[in-house]
Write an enzyme that holds these catalytic residues in place. Structure first.
Site, PDB file in Angstrom:
ATOM      1  N   LYS A  22       0.847  -1.211   0.000  1.00  0.00           N
ATOM      2  CA  LYS A  22       0.000   0.000   0.000  1.00  0.00           C
ATOM      3  C   LYS A  22       0.871   1.245   0.000  1.00  0.00           C
ATOM      4  O   LYS A  22       2.038   1.220   0.427  1.00  0.00           O
ATOM      5  CB  LYS A  22      -0.941   0.036   1.215  1.00  0.00           C
ATOM      6  N   ASP A 147      -3.337  -1.576  10.287  1.00  0.00           N
ATOM      7  CA  ASP A 147      -3.462  -1.521   8.821  1.00  0.00           C
ATOM      8  C   ASP A 147      -4.085  -2.789   8.232  1.00  0.00           C
ATOM      9  O   ASP A 147      -4.404  -2.827   7.046  1.00  0.00           O
ATOM     10  CB  ASP A 147      -2.081  -1.346   8.163  1.00  0.00           C
TER      11      ASP A 147
END
Ligand code: ATP
Length: 293
Positions: A22, A147
């Site tokens: 990401k 996350d």
């Protein structure tokens, strides 16, 4: 990219999962909870840089094989922790073997460990016929790391709270990204501990609302509260940002707590050209990848 199930093996005996990296295109730290967790507002985008996991059933017990340097072995590996939670929560008295191939640099701000954990949960849940529903997976994911819930989604999303309140974003322009990952590791916990909350800029938080609109000028809103912290310790990182802009990036930013720096490009050709030049100057590993939507 789709999951691939090898045809020669019995149905659902083995599956392969792709765990994307990401980038944070925006990261504001908005508060600190009593339990020490920081509250954030962040725009997460998955990109086409993947670790791969080959997961198969076996007798009770876990066997995790892992390629790559600097990746913790045994129960310190997030794959191991995710699998342990899965079997404990579901009460399934069986085991799994996971072969993890690392391509995402470790502790680089690209979320590789969290993505591996989410892919493990998704893969095991798929192998055993989905005993956990969305809410159950999200609960375990958050226990594994702030996350990890984002990586269950694997789509651009705005994250709030400690990362668990996720709003998927439709129609985000699909940029090409050149990512430079220098060979240093930055501890996420360290970076957060150094942020001076009173100095973080809360004014532009309302920009987050415009993320839903297709006309948002993404390069204009790139911002990361952790950048000055990590740049303070590793000043050479700033030069990578400068180089990316000089090589034609529409904007450039550090991802997460760093040290990875990315530049946004609106064409693959320009991104590949910039990537080639940066790969030659040895400041870090270079990846030229497309954003996932
Ligand atoms: P984040 O911003 O999510 O904290 P990051 O992208 O900077 O993370 P990761 O590569 O996810 O970094 O690694 C974070 C920590 O997790 C490292 O200290 C690493 O030792 C540990 N870790 C545990 N399992 C894994 C894994 N499968 N892959 C990478 N790191 C792992």
């Amino acid at each position: 990219m789709k999951d691939r199930t090898p045809r020669s093996l019995p149905n659902h005996a083995v599956i392969e999962k792709f765990a994307p990296a990401k980038l944070n295109l925006f990261l504001r730290i908005t508060g600190l909870r009593d339990n020490g967790y920081h509250e954030i507002t962040s725009l997460f985008v998955p990109v086409a840089l993947y670790d791969t996991l080959r997961i198969s059933k076996r007798e009770p017990g876990l066997e995790i094989h892992c390629s790559g340097r600097k990746v913790p072995r045994g129960s310190a590996n997030l794959v191991h922790r995710a699998a342990t939670y899965f079997f404990e929560t579901t009460g399934i008295d069986e085991g799994a073997e996971v072969r993890l191939t690392k391509n995402i640099p470790v502790a680089s701000g690209l979320g590789g460990g969290s993505s591996d954990a989410a892919a493990t949960l998704l893969g095991l849940n798929q192998l055993w016929g989905k005993p956990l529903k969305k809410g159950g997976l999200e609960e375990i994911a958050l226990c594994l790391g702030a996350d990890v819930p984002f990586f269950l989604l694997q789509r651009p999303a705005v994250a709030r709270g400690i990362g668990e309140i996720l709003r998927p974003i439709e129609g985000l322009p699909s940029f090409w990204y050149v990512i430079v990952s220098p060979p240093i590791m930055v501890s996420t916990a360290w970076a957060y501990s150094k942020v001076k909350l009173e100095l973080t800029n809360k004014e532009d938080l309302n920009k987050i609302d415009s993320f839903e609109k297709a006309d948002t000028n993404i390069p204009d809103m790139l911002s990361n509260d952790l950048e000055s912290v990590t740049f303070g310790k590793h000043p050479f990182l700033r030069s990578i940002k400068t180089s990316l802009i000089e090589l034609g990036a529409l904007g450039s930013l550090m991802s997460g707590s760093g040290p990875s720096i990315f530049g946004l490009f609106n064409s693959e050709k320009k991104a590949q050209e910039a990537g080639k030049i940066l790969a030659a100057d040895t400041r870090g590993d270079v990846f030229v990848v497309k954003g996932l939507s």
